[in-house]
Design an enzyme around this catalytic site. Structure first.
Site, PDB file in Angstrom:
ATOM      1  N   LYS A 164       0.844  -1.204   0.000  1.00 21.77           N
ATOM      2  CA  LYS A 164       0.000   0.000   0.000  1.00 21.77           C
ATOM      3  C   LYS A 164       0.876   1.251   0.000  1.00 21.77           C
ATOM      4  CE  LYS A 164      -3.824  -2.343   2.327  1.00 21.77           C
ATOM      5  NZ  LYS A 164      -4.634  -2.572   3.530  1.00 21.77           N
ATOM      6  N   GLN A 172      -4.871  -1.319   9.710  1.00 19.28           N
ATOM      7  CA  GLN A 172      -4.795  -2.638   9.088  1.00 19.28           C
ATOM      8  C   GLN A 172      -5.497  -3.685   9.956  1.00 19.28           C
ATOM      9  OE1 GLN A 172      -3.717  -3.179   6.034  1.00 19.28           O
ATOM     10  NE2 GLN A 172      -3.835  -5.382   6.040  1.00 19.28           N
ATOM     11  N   ASP A 192     -11.167   3.152   4.229  1.00 16.81           N
ATOM     12  CA  ASP A 192     -11.641   1.766   4.095  1.00 16.81           C
ATOM     13  C   ASP A 192     -13.160   1.685   3.960  1.00 16.81           C
ATOM     14  OD1 ASP A 192      -9.745  -0.315   4.024  1.00 16.81           O
ATOM     15  OD2 ASP A 192      -9.173   0.082   6.100  1.00 16.81           O
TER      16      ASP A 192
HETATM   17  N1  GUN Z   1      -6.788  -6.419   5.869  1.00 20.07           N
HETATM   18  C1  GUN Z   1      -7.001  -7.104   4.716  1.00 20.07           C
HETATM   19  N2  GUN Z   1      -7.555  -6.311   3.777  1.00 20.07           N
HETATM   20  C2  GUN Z   1      -7.694  -5.100   4.339  1.00 20.07           C
HETATM   21  C3  GUN Z   1      -8.233  -3.849   3.878  1.00 20.07           C
HETATM   22  O1  GUN Z   1      -8.702  -3.693   2.747  1.00 20.07           O
HETATM   23  N3  GUN Z   1      -8.196  -2.831   4.782  1.00 20.07           N
HETATM   24  C4  GUN Z   1      -7.723  -2.973   6.046  1.00 20.07           C
HETATM   25  N4  GUN Z   1      -7.755  -1.920   6.868  1.00 20.07           N
HETATM   26  N5  GUN Z   1      -7.237  -4.120   6.505  1.00 20.07           N
HETATM   27  C5  GUN Z   1      -7.213  -5.162   5.661  1.00 20.07           C
END
Ligand code: GUN
Length: 287
Positions: free
Chosen positions: A48, A92, A115
């Site tokens: 990311k 996360q 998110d």
């Molecule tokens: N863990 C796995 N996929 C994601 C996501 O899209 N966002 C977040 N915050 N955690 C994740």
């Protein structure tokens, strides 16, 4: 059989976002909070961060110890909510067991919630009036649209009911006029239901769970799973597989997303998309 390659679609979208950020002079800053040292989470966060850099989005990662208390995480979020240079916040998931995911998500300023998991954004999503949508479900719809897969009147079966994928993808499929069924660990006739699916979304986190006998001939199969399974022939000692047994299922499906190289790459592209959307809103508010 169409291989629903996420890579090309995701990369094209990332380029588009990069251009928009450059041309419109958007100042976007994404803060990522990572609690603990789960190797898979660390690797997602690194991807990311790289994607943000390439798109011209500033990103700061706060790597917190596994033992960090819930209060400390909430305090960090509060700080970031008040920081005008931060336009997006992502925590996360999964979090360590002693931290309540819902309390954490609810603390994030909804206008910085890249998110789309805050109840404000989640509620708007279910009302068909979303500002930002959770990244993986948004990526799934994006790839289905790209390959012109019509959803109206189709039987869509979602395996998994997580807040991050199962529930929001069900809402988005419903919005596209699919008839949606959500299956989970207590579902009684799972095989029967999955066999009825024109569109099957597997988001249960169980490696190779979906086999050919659970899939209807000609179904479109979306594999959300990213599971590490032991493989001593690999240098890393593991290999990444989805929730779907690609080899057998691809012989029956009319279209399928590969793992790796499918939905995962789209999730990141959609994160950039959401980050840009919220940065734009904040920029307009400040003007
Ligand atoms: N863990 C796995 N996929 C994601 C996501 O899209 N966002 C977040 N915050 N955690 C994740």
């Amino acid at each position: 059989m169409i291989n629903l390659e996420g890579k090309e679609v995701a990369m094209a979208h990332r380029e588009k976002i990069k251009r928009e950020i450059e041309e419109q002079g958007i100042e976007a800053g994404l803060a990522v909070i990572l609690v603990g040292d789960d190797p898979a989470s660390k690797s997602y966060v690194a991807s990311k961060e790289k994607a943000c850099r390439e798109a011209g989005i500033r990103s700061i990662v706060f790597q917190l110890k596994k033992e960090t208390s819930e209060e400390e995480v909430l305090k960090k979020i509060e700080e970031l909510n008040l920081d005008a240079s931060i336009t997006g916040i992502l925590v996360q998931i999964p979090l360590p067991d002693h931290i309540d995911e819902n309390r954490v998500v609810e603390k994030i300023d909804p206008w910085k919630d890249v998110d789309g998991l805050h109840p404000f954004n989640f509620g708007k999503l279910f009302m068909g009036n979303s500002v930002v949508e959770p990244c993986t479900p948004k990526g799934i719809i994006h790839v289905l649209d790209h390959y012109k897969i019509d959803l109206a009147g189709k039987n869509a079966v979602v395996l998994g009911r997580s807040n991050i994928v199962g529930k929001p993808i069900a809402a988005l499929l419903l919005q596209r006029n699919a008839t949606v069924t959500i299956c989970h660990s207590k579902t009684k006739n799972l095989k029967e239901l999955s066999l009825s699916a024109d569109i099957l979304v597997a988001a249960i986190g169980k490696p190779l769970f979906v086999t050919a006998e659970m899939v209807k001939e000609g179904a479109v199969v979306i594999d959300v799973g990213i599971n590490r399974i032991e493989d001593k022939t690999k240098l890393s000692g593991y290999r990444v597989v989805g929730d779907v047994d690609f080899e057998s299922v691809s012989r029956k499906a009319s279209a399928i997303t590969p793992v790796p190289g499918g939905v995962g790459l789209l999730t990141i592209a959609m994160l950039l998309d959401n980050t840009l959307t919220l940065a734009r809103i904040q920029q307009a508010k400040a003007a």
